[in-house]
Design a protein around this motif. Structure first.
Motif, mmCIF file in Angstrom:
data_model
loop_
_atom_site.group_PDB
_atom_site.id
_atom_site.type_symbol
_atom_site.label_atom_id
_atom_site.label_comp_id
_atom_site.label_asym_id
_atom_site.label_seq_id
_atom_site.Cartn_x
_atom_site.Cartn_y
_atom_site.Cartn_z
ATOM 1 N N LYS A 12 0.869 -1.459 0.054
ATOM 2 C CA LYS A 12 -0.048 0.016 0.152
ATOM 3 C C LYS A 12 0.081 1.131 0.133
ATOM 4 O O LYS A 12 0.260 2.432 -0.374
ATOM 5 N N THR A 45 -3.166 -1.693 -2.625
ATOM 6 C CA THR A 45 -2.043 -1.015 -3.242
ATOM 7 C C THR A 45 -2.424 0.134 -3.200
ATOM 8 O O THR A 45 -4.064 1.019 -3.272
ATOM 9 N N ASN A 46 -1.599 1.400 -3.775
ATOM 10 C CA ASN A 46 -1.653 2.144 -4.222
ATOM 11 C C ASN A 46 -1.624 2.572 -5.670
ATOM 12 O O ASN A 46 -0.464 2.973 -6.392
#
Length: 380
Positions: A12, A45-46
């Motif tokens: 992340k 996740t980003n």
């Protein structure tokens, strides 16, 4: 289990950029695959997506909680967006990112990688490995080979891709991970059941279904010819440059009461038709994978597909989840379709096994986990 969760949390903190030619609401195989994948990992996740508009001004949108930047485009030329601002957006977003995941074939993205060479971890998913115009593919291959050299990992959806000369020499960094679908979106809810029943009532038994763009390589010419020997209704969902020719062919053979051109449908509408059909047909002369057969299989439908040297016959297996016939063979198509129409138990059995196969091998959860694992190896 705890270790896997911790790894997911670590991801992340990294910025992951997905680069594709187009994105939702444009409906195509690549765009659909990317959307399903992106939405499955957005909480882990980003993630951001960089793509182009089909035609129109630059837009920054939130689509199902995912940030999507669509670069200005003056339209498509040879299926490539004319997007003079794309290099600017590419340079800015790749600079901010820790990992870049390309979705190819997308010449504009591949050229940017070669010219600007962002020093980041790089992954590419090769959604298909040829163009419909062979002369363009011959010009394109050297660029793609140069692009692949720069990748840390290459993901392909089926084993057949490994036979491609395009990937020769890159076997050591190539991973086979099929495309996946979200099974929950194909459930037979009460709403779907009611609309399915209306479609069945309108068209009767049997209903054959084709979904895709109306282009020569989709093989509809042979399917329509096959309908001369089939007592049933063929529903064609999709549109494209071959529509006029195919309508004229239907009229020529006196099939206007059996072959129905329904145009494009939304994804939600497609689910109604998948559940309503009795047999799904994919008569393609070329198709890298055939996501639409996965979607029909998720709805418990048997598939008649073609034995082409791609991932298509790897998805729906001959004599297990449907029947596979030679391409460009109307007689073989009609025989296979009639066999399934006339054999209720076989048709139902293949459909049940089709749904089971999708659940076991093509669920987006298992596919996403494999790709996230690759991200982890590159970033952690």
């Amino acid at each position: 289990m705890e270790n896997k969760i911790n790894k997911g949390k670590n991801l992340k903190s990294f910025k992951i950029l997905q680069i594709s030619k187009l994105y939702y609401p444009w409906i195509g195989g690549v765009e659909r695959n990317l959307q399903v994948f992106a939405e499955s990992i957005k909480d882990k996740t980003n993630i951001k997506i960089l793509c182009c508009e089909v035609k129109g001004k630059t837009k920054l949108e939130k689509i199902n909680d995912i940030e999507v930047l669509k670069s200005l485009s003056f339209g498509l030329f040879l299926s490539i967006p004319i997007s003079p601002l794309f290099p600017f957006h590419y340079k800015k977003l790749t600079k901010e990112s820790d990992l870049i995941h390309y979705h190819s074939l997308f010449p504009l993205g591949e050229v940017m990688e070669i010219l600007l060479n962002p020093g980041k971890r790089k992954v590419v998913t090769l959604h298909y490995e040829r163009l419909t115009r062979n002369y363009l593919m011959n010009l394109y291959k050297p660029l793609l080979r140069s692009f692949f050299k720069r990748m840390d990992l290459i993901i392909v959806p089926s084993r057949s891709f490994l036979n491609s000369k395009l990937l020769s020499g890159f076997e050591g960094k190539t991973e086979i991970i099929p495309f996946g679908i979200d099974m929950k979106k194909f459930e037979l809810t009460q709403e779907v059941r009611e609309i399915r029943d209306k479609i069945k009532k309108e068209y009767g038994f049997p209903i054959l279904l084709f979904v895709g763009n109306l282009l020569p390589y989709k093989g509809l010419y042979y399917l329509i010819k096959a309908m001369r020997e089939i007592n049933g209704n063929l529903l064609i969902i999709g549109d494209g440059p071959q529509r006029k020719e195919l309508v004229e062919l239907t009229q020529k053979y006196g099939l206007i009461k059996k072959v129905h051109f329904l145009g494009r449908k939304s994804f939600k509408e497609l689910i109604y038709f998948y559940h309503a059909c009795d047999v799904f047909v994919l008569p393609s002369l070329y198709e890298s994978f055939g996501n639409v057969q996965l979607e029909a299989m998720a709805c418990g439908k048997p598939v008649v597909n073609t034995n082409i040297p791609t991932g298509v016959p790897e998805v729906s297996i001959h004599e297990q989840t449907g029947l596979t016939v030679p391409p460009e063979d109307s007689s073989a198509l009609s025989q296979a379709i009639n066999r399934l129409i006339e054999n209720h138990e076989e048709r139902i059995r293949y459909g049940e096994k089709a749904r089971e196969r999708v659940k076991n091998f093509f669920s987006i959860e298992s596919v996403s986990e494999k790709i996230l694992s690759l991200y982890e190896k590159l970033l952690l």
